[in-house]
Design a protein around this motif. Structure first.
Motif, short mmCIF file in Angstrom:
data_model
loop_
_atom_site.label_atom_id
_atom_site.label_comp_id
_atom_site.label_asym_id
_atom_site.label_seq_id
_atom_site.Cartn_x
_atom_site.Cartn_y
_atom_site.Cartn_z
N ASP A 87 -0.82 -9.31 176.73
CA ASP A 87 -0.01 -8.13 176.45
C ASP A 87 -0.78 -6.85 176.75
OD1 ASP A 87 2.16 -9.62 175.77
OD2 ASP A 87 1.85 -9.49 173.60
N GLN A 88 -2.06 -6.87 176.45
CA GLN A 88 -2.87 -5.69 176.72
C GLN A 88 -2.99 -5.43 178.23
OE1 GLN A 88 -4.12 -3.37 174.56
NE2 GLN A 88 -2.81 -4.47 173.10
N VAL A 89 -3.12 -6.51 178.98
CA VAL A 89 -3.18 -6.36 180.44
C VAL A 89 -1.85 -5.85 180.98
CG1 VAL A 89 -3.47 -7.61 182.61
CG2 VAL A 89 -4.95 -8.13 180.68
N LEU A 90 -0.77 -6.41 180.42
CA LEU A 90 0.56 -5.96 180.83
C LEU A 90 0.78 -4.49 180.49
CD1 LEU A 90 3.09 -8.83 179.95
CD2 LEU A 90 2.66 -7.81 182.20
N LEU A 91 0.28 -4.10 179.35
CA LEU A 91 0.41 -2.70 178.93
C LEU A 91 -0.27 -1.77 179.94
CD1 LEU A 91 1.07 -0.43 176.91
CD2 LEU A 91 -1.05 -1.01 175.70
N ARG A 92 -1.50 -2.13 180.29
CA ARG A 92 -2.21 -1.30 181.27
C ARG A 92 -1.47 -1.26 182.59
NH1 ARG A 92 -6.69 -3.82 178.78
NH2 ARG A 92 -7.09 -5.27 180.50
N THR A 93 -0.93 -2.39 182.99
CA THR A 93 -0.17 -2.46 184.24
C THR A 93 1.08 -1.59 184.17
OG1 THR A 93 -1.00 -4.68 184.69
CG2 THR A 93 1.03 -4.03 185.82
N GLU A 118 11.87 0.39 180.24
CA GLU A 118 12.62 -0.26 179.17
C GLU A 118 12.35 -1.76 179.16
OE1 GLU A 118 14.42 1.32 176.90
OE2 GLU A 118 14.03 3.25 177.88
N LYS A 119 12.33 -2.32 180.34
CA LYS A 119 12.15 -3.77 180.43
C LYS A 119 10.73 -4.16 180.03
CE LYS A 119 15.64 -4.04 184.02
NZ LYS A 119 15.76 -3.63 185.43
N ARG A 120 9.76 -3.36 180.39
CA ARG A 120 8.37 -3.69 180.10
C ARG A 120 8.02 -3.32 178.64
NH1 ARG A 120 6.57 -7.63 182.10
NH2 ARG A 120 5.84 -7.28 184.22
N ALA A 121 8.71 -2.30 178.15
CA ALA A 121 8.56 -1.87 176.75
C ALA A 121 7.10 -1.76 176.30
CB ALA A 121 9.32 -2.81 175.82
N PRO A 122 6.39 -0.83 176.84
CA PRO A 122 4.96 -0.69 176.51
C PRO A 122 4.73 -0.46 175.01
CG PRO A 122 5.52 0.68 178.39
CD PRO A 122 6.81 0.17 177.84
N TRP A 123 5.70 0.14 174.32
CA TRP A 123 5.52 0.38 172.88
C TRP A 123 5.44 -0.91 172.09
CZ3 TRP A 123 9.38 2.02 176.06
CH2 TRP A 123 10.61 1.34 175.99
N LYS A 124 6.05 -1.98 172.65
CA LYS A 124 5.91 -3.28 172.01
C LYS A 124 4.57 -3.90 172.36
CE LYS A 124 10.79 -4.48 171.66
NZ LYS A 124 11.89 -5.18 172.32
N LEU A 125 4.23 -3.81 173.64
CA LEU A 125 2.94 -4.35 174.09
C LEU A 125 1.80 -3.70 173.34
CD1 LEU A 125 3.69 -4.32 177.93
CD2 LEU A 125 3.70 -6.32 176.42
N GLY A 126 1.98 -2.42 173.04
CA GLY A 126 0.92 -1.68 172.38
C GLY A 126 0.63 -2.16 170.96
N LYS A 127 1.61 -2.85 170.41
CA LYS A 127 1.42 -3.33 169.04
C LYS A 127 0.86 -4.75 169.02
CE LYS A 127 5.13 -0.40 167.36
NZ LYS A 127 6.59 -0.32 167.33
N SER A 128 0.71 -5.33 170.19
CA SER A 128 0.25 -6.71 170.28
C SER A 128 -1.25 -6.76 170.55
CB SER A 128 0.99 -7.45 171.39
OG SER A 128 0.32 -8.65 171.72
N ALA A 129 -1.90 -7.71 169.95
CA ALA A 129 -3.34 -7.89 170.17
C ALA A 129 -3.62 -8.92 171.25
CB ALA A 129 -4.03 -8.28 168.87
#
Length: 518
Positions: free
Chosen positions: A436-442, A421-432
């Motif tokens: 954010d992309q690195v955070l998403l993978r993490t 919830e805190k990392r919210a990958p669904w938000k990161l996934g919408k960012s270019a």
RNA sequence: GCCAGAGUAGCUCAGUGGUAGAGCAGAGGACUCAUAAGCCUUUGGUCGCCGGUUCAAUCCCGGCCUCUGGCACCA
């Protein structure tokens, strides 16, 4: 490799399996699986007790030979094991030749040593019930209850085992081995019990009264009665493998601790010159609204119904999660559903599904590597919690505190859900943004690794679910379980399935629950 | 009677000599990847009763009450 031999009590075949039987199998299996994970060479024995008055009577009632009756009922107990995913290595029946031979050999040896003698037993006998009565069976006014019919005082010759002379030895044994019985308060009860003088133990029945048993090798006019038959199964199954026998531990119900397992059994072994087991684990009972669950009170649950409805894993999980080994616990369908829904379906099952889903959606189904350069407190805290959890659950399981270990694992899963919830990958996934992309993978790597670790911690309780989750993660665990508990990068690059609904939520109570497919 | 276990939030239970905790259930909220799941916040308790020790006790001591289990040939 350290040897570990564990047994369940053998079930008396004069009835069908119920929840109590199922629990003991599951508990023992969880211990066996845990010890295997810890690297022990485990030998796991269960079985059935097939001799005695009641079996003989039941067979007669059905008009079939006792052996045929045993064959039929034994099959019911045996069929229970695969349905509960029990990993026993052996299944013993007391009517098997290997068992009878050992019983007779031990009896003969004790007889030759003078540990067994013949004497007259005088007592009140009920012809209708075909049993001797005790003083405590009398009604307050001194008469015998109606069910015993005509009661007469008779004298009968029988063989006795010299139990009494070992009492002092046994007391000393318990002083020297304060951890022999788990839980500890049960051992105190045994020690209390041993403050009263023991009597010698009557171990035979004349054949006129009881045909269905193992004949005494030194007097074929008698069969041996329950103790030297049933208890010896633990030893007879491995009599030819002393290295296994030396590491024996018995899982039993609290009702057969004193005196059979805590008094007769150690003395029998000692008298026969055999090593004693390492310990006894005495579990409690499942109750329903505070009453013991039994067939006679009509509240027995057929464990197979629940297994069929929710799967063996959910059933095993509930039994182990809910019961503090040694204590009694209530069993209700409501409580089962609470655990099932909140812990298995919502906490674990949903985590599996959302992990798969996000990996599929945001990483094309391949688990990425975490990038340590962007990790901050969120990741570090989760890893720290895992380290703490792992350090706690191993000793908890070693001490049979499986319910607490499961609770800790659930806390870790909850925190993993909170991390997402805190990392919210669904938000990161919408960012270019690159970061954010690195955070998403993490985030994806972190949640998957947390899931893998929790599953490793659960696998001795929910083995089928563990296997399934590992499979959808594209992962095959190695043999080194302790190593599997290390946070790492084992999942990097794994191709995952798109979805998996483990532990589907049952239909609302109004409707009939849908059959579960685990 | 003797022995043992237990009496803490609606339920199941943790817990410590120093302003009472968790999970579930209940209430509210933000969010949306997901099994209408998950997350955040929150209502709620004279910690069985009476004394004692202590500056201070739910936790120590004494007494009492209640519930459960065991007390030998019964698996």
């Amino acid at each position: 490799m350290k040897s570990f031999y564990i047994t369940t009590a053998i079930d008396y075949v004069n009835g069908s399996p119920h929840l109590g039987h199922a629990y003991e199998k599951v508990l023992t299996d969880v211990i066996a699986r845990f010890r295997r994970q810890m690297g022990d060479k485990v030998h796991f024995l269960t079985g059935v007790d097939e001799h005695g008055q009641k079996v003989q009577a039941s067979a007669k009632k059905k008009g079939i030979p006792p052996q045929q009756f045993c064959d039929e009922v034994s099959q019911e107990f045996r069929a229970l094991l695969p349905k509960l995913n029990i990993t026993n290595d052996d299944f013993i029946r007391t009517t098997e030749a290997r068992h009878k031979a050992v019983v007779r050999a031990v009896l003969q040896q004790l007889f030759d040593k003078g540990e067994i003698y013949k004497a007259e037993y005088r007592g009140f006998y009920s012809t209708r019930q075909e049993q001797f009565l005790q003083e405590k069976d009398r009604l307050p006014d001194g008469s015998w209850p109606e069910i015993f019919g005509e009661v007469t005082e008779i004298v009968e010759s029988n063989y006795f085992f010299k139990l009494k002379q070992y009492q002092a030895w046994l007391v000393e044994f318990y002083e020297k081995n304060p951890d022999f019985i788990f839980p500890a308060f049960r051992q105190k009860q045994v020690v209390e019990f041993l403050k009263e003088p023991l009597n010698d133990l009557c171990i035979s029945r004349p054949r006129e009264r009881l045909e269905w048993g193992i004949p005494l090798p030194f007097d074929e006019g008698y069969v041996t009665y329950v103790w030297f038959d049933a208890l010896l199964n633990y030893y007879s199954a491995v009599a030819d493998r002393p290295e296994i026998w030396r590491e024996a531990r018995h899982v039993i119900g609290k009702d057969i601790l004193v005196p059979p397992h805590a008094v007769y059994w150690p003395i029998m072994l000692h008298a026969a010159g055999l090593p004693l087991p390492r310990g006894i684990i005495a579990h409690g009972w499942w109750l329903q609204r505070g009453a013991k669950m039994s067939k006679s009170t009509g509240n027995a649950l057929n464990p197979l119904d629940l297994v069929a409805e929710f799967g063996a894993d959910a059933f095993r999980y509930f039994l182990i999660r809910e019961m503090n080994v040694g204590q009694d616990s209530d069993f209700t369908r409501e409580q089962f559903l609470v655990r099932y829904n909140s812990e298995l379906a919502n906490n674990l099952g949903n985590l599996v599904n959302r992990t798969l889903n996000m990996t599929t959606r945001f990483a094309a189904g391949t688990l990425p590597a975490a990038d340590a350069t962007v990790e901050d407190d969120l990741e570090k805290n989760l890893r720290a919690l895992w380290a703490k959890t792992r350090d706690e659950i191993v000793p908890l399981c070693e001490g049979y505190q499986f319910h607490t270990a499961l609770e800790r694992t659930m806390v870790f899963l909850t925190e993993t859900n909170a991390y997402i919830e805190k990392r919210a990958p669904w938000k990161l996934g919408k960012s270019a943004e690159l970061r954010d992309q690195v955070l998403l993978r993490t985030a994806l790597a972190t949640m998957a690794e947390a899931l893998r670790l929790a599953v490793a911690a659960l696998q001795h309780v929910t083995p089928a679910a563990a296997e399934k989750i590992n499979a959808v993660l594209g992962y095959a665990p190695g043999n080194d379980w302790r190593g599997e508990l290390e946070w790492g990068t084992r999942l990097n690059g794994r191709k995952v399935e798109a979805a998996l609904v483990l532990f589907p939520r049952p239909a609302p109570p109004e409707k009939a629950p849908a059959p579960a497919k685990s």
